[in-house]
Design a protein around this motif. Structure first.
Motif, PDB file in Angstrom:
ATOM      1  N   TRP A   1      66.019  54.793  27.676  1.00 10.96           N
ATOM      2  CA  TRP A   1      65.616  53.730  28.611  1.00 10.96           C
ATOM      3  C   TRP A   1      65.186  52.580  27.623  1.00 10.96           C
ATOM      4  CZ3 TRP A   1      60.841  57.459  30.278  1.00 10.96           C
ATOM      5  CH2 TRP A   1      61.341  58.313  31.373  1.00 10.96           C
ATOM      6  N   ALA A   2      64.718  52.532  26.566  1.00 12.10           N
ATOM      7  CA  ALA A   2      64.426  51.211  25.832  1.00 12.10           C
ATOM      8  C   ALA A   2      65.709  50.645  25.344  1.00 12.10           C
ATOM      9  CB  ALA A   2      63.643  51.756  24.626  1.00 12.10           C
ATOM     10  N   VAL A   3      66.811  51.416  25.099  1.00  8.04           N
ATOM     11  CA  VAL A   3      67.897  50.719  24.602  1.00  8.04           C
ATOM     12  C   VAL A   3      68.634  49.927  25.823  1.00  8.04           C
ATOM     13  CG1 VAL A   3      70.564  51.250  24.006  1.00  8.04           C
ATOM     14  CG2 VAL A   3      68.491  52.361  22.585  1.00  8.04           C
ATOM     15  N   HIS A   4      68.664  50.705  26.986  1.00  7.55           N
ATOM     16  CA  HIS A   4      69.206  49.913  28.246  1.00  7.55           C
ATOM     17  C   HIS A   4      68.464  48.642  28.674  1.00  7.55           C
ATOM     18  CE1 HIS A   4      71.003  54.047  29.672  1.00  7.55           C
ATOM     19  NE2 HIS A   4      71.605  53.597  28.773  1.00  7.55           N
ATOM     20  N   GLU A   5      67.490  48.396  28.304  1.00  8.35           N
ATOM     21  CA  GLU A   5      66.569  47.269  28.689  1.00  8.35           C
ATOM     22  C   GLU A   5      67.153  45.947  27.596  1.00  8.35           C
ATOM     23  OE1 GLU A   5      62.560  49.702  29.677  1.00  8.35           O
ATOM     24  OE2 GLU A   5      62.571  48.592  27.628  1.00  8.35           O
ATOM     25  N   GLU A   6      67.532  46.368  26.559  1.00  6.55           N
ATOM     26  CA  GLU A   6      68.271  45.221  25.848  1.00  6.55           C
ATOM     27  C   GLU A   6      69.572  44.768  26.221  1.00  6.55           C
ATOM     28  OE1 GLU A   6      66.610  44.055  23.118  1.00  6.55           O
ATOM     29  OE2 GLU A   6      64.879  45.540  24.077  1.00  6.55           O
TER      30      GLU A   6
ATOM     31  N   LEU B   1      47.591  56.717  24.620  1.00  6.06           N
ATOM     32  CA  LEU B   1      47.889  55.845  25.719  1.00  6.06           C
ATOM     33  C   LEU B   1      48.651  54.663  24.851  1.00  6.06           C
ATOM     34  CD1 LEU B   1      44.698  55.816  27.822  1.00  6.06           C
ATOM     35  CD2 LEU B   1      46.839  56.818  28.412  1.00  6.06           C
ATOM     36  N   LEU B   2      49.543  54.151  25.443  1.00  9.16           N
ATOM     37  CA  LEU B   2      50.292  52.805  24.812  1.00  9.16           C
ATOM     38  C   LEU B   2      49.904  51.629  25.300  1.00  9.16           C
ATOM     39  CD1 LEU B   2      52.337  52.429  22.338  1.00  9.16           C
ATOM     40  CD2 LEU B   2      54.175  52.724  24.113  1.00  9.16           C
ATOM     41  N   LEU B   3      49.118  50.778  24.679  1.00 12.34           N
ATOM     42  CA  LEU B   3      48.655  49.365  25.210  1.00 12.34           C
ATOM     43  C   LEU B   3      49.208  48.386  24.376  1.00 12.34           C
ATOM     44  CD1 LEU B   3      44.775  50.646  24.874  1.00 12.34           C
ATOM     45  CD2 LEU B   3      46.292  50.962  26.850  1.00 12.34           C
ATOM     46  N   SER B   4      49.442  47.203  25.355  1.00 16.17           N
ATOM     47  CA  SER B   4      50.157  46.074  24.739  1.00 16.17           C
ATOM     48  C   SER B   4      49.216  44.809  24.985  1.00 16.17           C
ATOM     49  CB  SER B   4      51.530  45.871  25.399  1.00 16.17           C
ATOM     50  OG  SER B   4      52.036  44.749  24.880  1.00 16.17           O
ATOM     51  N   PRO B   5      49.135  43.931  24.074  1.00 12.64           N
ATOM     52  CA  PRO B   5      48.431  42.561  24.219  1.00 12.64           C
ATOM     53  C   PRO B   5      49.386  41.686  25.269  1.00 12.64           C
ATOM     54  CG  PRO B   5      49.528  42.500  22.155  1.00 12.64           C
ATOM     55  CD  PRO B   5      49.593  43.873  22.655  1.00 12.64           C
ATOM     56  N   GLU B   6      50.669  41.841  25.446  1.00 11.77           N
ATOM     57  CA  GLU B   6      51.282  41.243  26.527  1.00 11.77           C
ATOM     58  C   GLU B   6      51.558  42.031  27.483  1.00 11.77           C
ATOM     59  OE1 GLU B   6      54.832  40.841  24.189  1.00 11.77           O
ATOM     60  OE2 GLU B   6      53.994  39.624  22.649  1.00 11.77           O
ATOM     61  N   LYS B   7      51.451  41.185  28.750  1.00 12.99           N
ATOM     62  CA  LYS B   7      51.696  41.851  30.211  1.00 12.99           C
ATOM     63  C   LYS B   7      53.039  42.273  30.319  1.00 12.99           C
ATOM     64  CE  LYS B   7      48.174  39.035  32.619  1.00 12.99           C
ATOM     65  NZ  LYS B   7      47.937  37.858  33.607  1.00 12.99           N
ATOM     66  N   ASP B   8      54.149  41.465  29.618  1.00 13.15           N
ATOM     67  CA  ASP B   8      55.503  41.766  29.878  1.00 13.15           C
ATOM     68  C   ASP B   8      55.792  43.056  29.236  1.00 13.15           C
ATOM     69  OD1 ASP B   8      55.847  39.423  31.456  1.00 13.15           O
ATOM     70  OD2 ASP B   8      56.776  38.350  29.878  1.00 13.15           O
ATOM     71  N   MET B   9      55.523  43.284  28.305  1.00 17.42           N
ATOM     72  CA  MET B   9      55.693  44.570  27.377  1.00 17.42           C
ATOM     73  C   MET B   9      55.140  45.500  28.373  1.00 17.42           C
ATOM     74  SD  MET B   9      57.077  46.412  25.293  1.00 17.42           S
ATOM     75  CE  MET B   9      57.756  45.174  24.073  1.00 17.42           C
ATOM     76  N   ALA B  10      53.625  45.489  28.645  1.00 18.44           N
ATOM     77  CA  ALA B  10      53.162  46.724  29.182  1.00 18.44           C
ATOM     78  C   ALA B  10      54.124  46.894  30.502  1.00 18.44           C
ATOM     79  CB  ALA B  10      51.514  46.393  29.728  1.00 18.44           C
TER      80      ALA B  10
ATOM     81  N   ARG C   1      57.021  46.386  31.058  1.00 18.16           N
ATOM     82  CA  ARG C   1      58.369  47.068  30.759  1.00 18.16           C
ATOM     83  C   ARG C   1      58.142  48.323  30.468  1.00 18.16           C
ATOM     84  NH1 ARG C   1      62.013  45.393  25.343  1.00 18.16           N
ATOM     85  NH2 ARG C   1      63.196  47.110  25.374  1.00 18.16           N
ATOM     86  N   ILE C   2      57.171  48.992  29.731  1.00 18.96           N
ATOM     87  CA  ILE C   2      56.824  50.382  29.374  1.00 18.96           C
ATOM     88  C   ILE C   2      56.539  50.950  30.744  1.00 18.96           C
ATOM     89  CG2 ILE C   2      55.243  51.942  28.319  1.00 18.96           C
ATOM     90  CD1 ILE C   2      55.117  49.938  26.132  1.00 18.96           C
ATOM     91  N   GLY C   3      55.637  50.254  31.663  1.00 19.02           N
ATOM     92  CA  GLY C   3      55.476  51.053  32.815  1.00 19.02           C
ATOM     93  C   GLY C   3      56.618  51.528  33.899  1.00 19.02           C
ATOM     94  N   ARG C   4      57.481  50.440  33.920  1.00 18.83           N
ATOM     95  CA  ARG C   4      58.774  50.572  34.755  1.00 18.83           C
ATOM     96  C   ARG C   4      59.639  51.703  34.449  1.00 18.83           C
ATOM     97  NH1 ARG C   4      59.072  44.427  34.546  1.00 18.83           N
ATOM     98  NH2 ARG C   4      57.956  43.753  36.228  1.00 18.83           N
ATOM     99  N   ARG C   5      59.462  52.369  33.028  1.00 18.79           N
ATOM    100  CA  ARG C   5      60.075  53.621  32.989  1.00 18.79           C
ATOM    101  C   ARG C   5      59.830  54.828  33.700  1.00 18.79           C
ATOM    102  NH1 ARG C   5      59.885  52.424  26.415  1.00 18.79           N
ATOM    103  NH2 ARG C   5      60.973  50.213  26.236  1.00 18.79           N
ATOM    104  N   ARG C   6      58.504  54.606  34.215  1.00 20.26           N
ATOM    105  CA  ARG C   6      58.118  55.863  35.021  1.00 20.26           C
ATOM    106  C   ARG C   6      57.871  55.395  36.220  1.00 20.26           C
ATOM    107  NH1 ARG C   6      58.276  60.164  31.735  1.00 20.26           N
ATOM    108  NH2 ARG C   6      57.696  59.765  29.637  1.00 20.26           N
TER     109      ARG C   6
END
Length: 259
Positions: A57-62, A139-148, A150-155
Motif C-alpha cells: 500500500w505504502a510503496v504504491h503511493e510513491e 492508533l496512528l495519528l499525524s499532525p498533517e491532514k494529508d498524511m492522515a 493517506r493512511i485512512g484511504r488504505r482502508r
C-alpha cells in the motif's frame, strides 16, 4: 549469426536494466523498513515487522513505484542482498533498524491538534464512544491532514477526517507516544474528538392504523361494478364446487325463449 548477436545484446541489456531496477528497489525497501517507516505512514509491530499488504500500500503511493508486486519483493529476497531482510509468514523487516519505539516515556511536547482518518462506518462510533486500538496495537495519528488521509484511504476510499484535541488531552493525563513524525495512542475518548456532523437520519413514516384505513376505504371504487358469478366469461374464476340445483331447468328455459 548477426541476428543472434543482436538478440543476445538485447537480452544482456534487459538483464542489466532488471538488475539496476532490483538494486534500486532494494535500497528503497531498506530506507522504508529500516530508516523511516513513519515517513510512509507505516507502523511496524513491536518486533519491527511490517505486513506485505501494508508495505505494498505504502510503496504504491510513491511516484514511480506503482508497478511493484509481491513478486518483486520475493526477487529481492532471493538476490544478493537477501541477508538485509528477514521474513516471517506474511511479514518483513530489516535486520538493521535505525528507528525505535518508546512506550515507557510519553511525548512531552506535541501539536495541539492531531488528525486521524477513519472508515465512514466508524464515524458515528468515534464521535459517540471514542476510538480504541486493538489489543497490543496503537492508533496512528499525524499532525498533517494529508498524511492522515493517506493512511485512512488504505482502508476506505473516502475516509472521514477527525481532529484530535491532543493538547487538551495531554493536560488531562492522556498519554501520546512519538514515533518519528507520527504519534501513537492506545485510546482516545470521544470528548477529545471533533469531526463532521453525522448525517441526519430521515424521519420514519408513521405506520397507518389498519382500522382507520378500512373505515376510509369505500366498498366500491369509482368505475367498478359487481360481476355476477354466472355471467363471468372466465370460467377459471368461477367458484368451484357443486352447481346449484335447478340450473338445468333454467338453461332449458333460456333456450326455449330464443327465436
Amino acid at each position: 549469426m548477426f541476428r543472434g548477436l543482436i538478440f543476445q545484446r538485447v537480452q544482456d541489456g534487459l538483464a542489466r536494466f532488471r538488475f539496476i531496477r532490483i538494486e534500486n528497489f532494494t535500497r528503497f525497501l531498506v530506507y522504508v523498513l529500516g530508516h523511516s517507516p513513519d515517513e510512509f505512514g507505516l507502523l511496524p509491530d513491536p518486533e519491527g515487522f511490517v505486513g506485505f499488504k501494508e508495505l505494498l500500500w505504502a510503496v504504491h503511493e510513491e511516484p514511480g513505484w506503482g508497478y511493484v508486486r509481491i513478486s518483486h519483493i520475493q526477487e529481492v529476497l532471493l538476490g544478493k542482498d537477501r541477508d538485509l531482510f528477514e521474513v516471517d509468514d506474511n511479514r518483513i523487516r530489516t535486520l538493521e533498524r535505525r528507528w525505535r519505539m518508546d512506550f515507557e516515556h510519553p511525548a512531552e511536547t506535541l501539536p495541539k491538534l492531531l488528525y486521524i482518518a477513519v472508515r465512514r462506518r466508524a464515524h458515528s462510533h468515534a464521535l459517540e464512544k471514542g476510538l480504541r486500538a486493538a489489543q497490543g496495537a496503537y492508533l496512528l495519528l499525524s499532525p498533517e491532514k494529508d498524511m492522515a488521509l493517506r493512511i485512512g484511504r488504505r482502508r476506505d476510499r473516502e475516509p472521514v477526517l477527525l481532529e484530535i484535541l491532543s493538547g487538551m488531552a495531554t493536560t488531562e493525563g492522556l498519554p501520546f507516544y512519538a514515533f518519528g513524525r507520527l504519534f501513537l495512542a492506545a485510546e482516545i475518548p470521544s470528548r477529545y474528538i471533533k469531526g463532521p456532523a453525522l448525517p441526519k437520519k430521515p424521519p420514519k413514516s408513521p405506520v397507518p392504523d389498519p382500522a382507520k384505513l378500512q373505515e376510509r376505504m369505500p366498498d366500491f371504487l369509482a368505475g367498478t361494478f359487481v360481476l355476477e358469478e354466472g355471467r363471468d366469461p372466465a370460467t377459471g374464476r368461477r367458484t368451484k364446487g357443486k352447481k346449484r340445483k335447478g340450473w338445468k331447468e333454467e338453461a332449458r328455459k333460456l333456450r326455449r325463449k330464443r327465436p
